[in-house]
Design a protein around this motif. Structure first.
Motif, short mmCIF file in Angstrom:
data_model
loop_
_atom_site.label_atom_id
_atom_site.label_comp_id
_atom_site.label_asym_id
_atom_site.label_seq_id
_atom_site.Cartn_x
_atom_site.Cartn_y
_atom_site.Cartn_z
N VAL A 20 0.93 -1.33 -0.05
CA VAL A 20 0.02 0.23 -0.07
C VAL A 20 0.81 1.21 -0.13
O VAL A 20 2.04 1.31 0.81
CB VAL A 20 -0.88 -0.05 1.18
N LYS A 21 0.75 2.35 -0.90
CA LYS A 21 1.04 3.46 -0.93
C LYS A 21 0.04 4.44 -0.88
O LYS A 21 -1.06 4.09 -1.26
CB LYS A 21 2.02 3.70 -2.16
N THR A 22 0.48 5.86 -0.31
CA THR A 22 -0.31 6.87 -0.32
C THR A 22 0.09 8.01 -1.17
O THR A 22 1.29 8.55 -1.01
CB THR A 22 -0.87 7.61 1.06
N PHE A 23 -0.80 8.69 -1.88
CA PHE A 23 -0.15 9.93 -2.66
C PHE A 23 -1.31 10.94 -2.52
O PHE A 23 -2.21 10.98 -3.29
CB PHE A 23 -0.18 9.76 -4.22
N GLY A 24 -0.83 11.75 -1.44
CA GLY A 24 -1.82 12.90 -1.24
C GLY A 24 -2.92 12.24 -0.46
O GLY A 24 -3.13 11.51 0.30
N SER A 25 -4.21 12.43 -1.15
CA SER A 25 -5.35 11.85 -0.71
C SER A 25 -5.76 10.44 -1.59
O SER A 25 -6.98 9.77 -1.19
CB SER A 25 -6.57 13.04 -1.07
N GLN A 26 -4.88 10.22 -2.32
CA GLN A 26 -5.01 9.00 -2.95
C GLN A 26 -4.41 7.69 -2.44
O GLN A 26 -3.16 7.71 -1.95
CB GLN A 26 -4.70 8.81 -4.55
N LYS A 27 -5.16 6.69 -2.33
CA LYS A 27 -4.49 5.37 -1.77
C LYS A 27 -4.36 4.27 -2.83
O LYS A 27 -5.33 4.01 -3.64
CB LYS A 27 -5.21 5.00 -0.61
N LEU A 28 -3.23 3.79 -2.94
CA LEU A 28 -2.91 2.70 -4.19
C LEU A 28 -2.52 1.16 -3.24
O LEU A 28 -1.66 1.43 -2.30
CB LEU A 28 -2.16 2.98 -5.11
N ALA A 29 -3.16 0.30 -3.71
CA ALA A 29 -2.71 -1.08 -3.06
C ALA A 29 -2.32 -1.77 -4.25
O ALA A 29 -3.13 -1.88 -5.17
CB ALA A 29 -3.83 -1.95 -2.36
N ARG A 30 -1.38 -2.64 -4.20
CA ARG A 30 -0.81 -3.49 -5.47
C ARG A 30 -0.68 -4.78 -4.87
O ARG A 30 -0.03 -4.96 -3.59
CB ARG A 30 0.34 -3.06 -6.31
N VAL A 31 -1.18 -6.03 -5.50
CA VAL A 31 -0.99 -7.27 -5.14
C VAL A 31 -0.41 -7.99 -6.46
O VAL A 31 -1.11 -7.98 -7.44
CB VAL A 31 -2.48 -7.86 -4.62
#
Length: 115
Positions: A20-31
């Protein structure tokens, strides 16, 4: 003009916990998703192969992935392909293809979610 469809359906196992990474108000999860395949070659021997795919979840879906997807979790997903490119640290151009997940069923629990 004909309708154009960008749809992927896969079933496999998570290769690791969601990253999981956070970019400002965006959250991204990669699997990473391992999908096993087997076939018989010309000599009649069974050949086993594993293909790896990168699944991408955004925002609330990233929260769900972070909470529920751990290494070895059985997943069935539906989504669309997204291709992108970036410049690597060594200056070379790199390309990646991710699957933006829009439907998720966790095999272990039977829970289904459509985003």
């Amino acid at each position: 003009m004909e309708n154009v469809i960008n749809k992927v359906v896969l079933s496999g196992y998570a290769g690791a916990d969601a990253e999981v990474k956070t970019f400002g108000s965006q959250k991204l999860a990669r699997v990473s998703l391992a999908v096993h395949d087997a076939y018989k070659n010309a000599a009649g021997e069974e050949v086993k192969n594993t293909n790896w795919f990168t699944l991408t979840f955004w925002n609330a879906n990233a929260d769900l992935a972070e909470e529920q997807i751990k290494k070895g979790t059985g997943l069935s997903i539906g989504g669309r392909l997204r291709q992108s490119s970036y410049d690597a640290k060594d200056g070379s151009k790199r390309y990646s293809t991710d699957i933006i997940v829009t439907e998720l069923a966790i095999k272990d629990t039977g829970a289904k979610t459509a985003f």
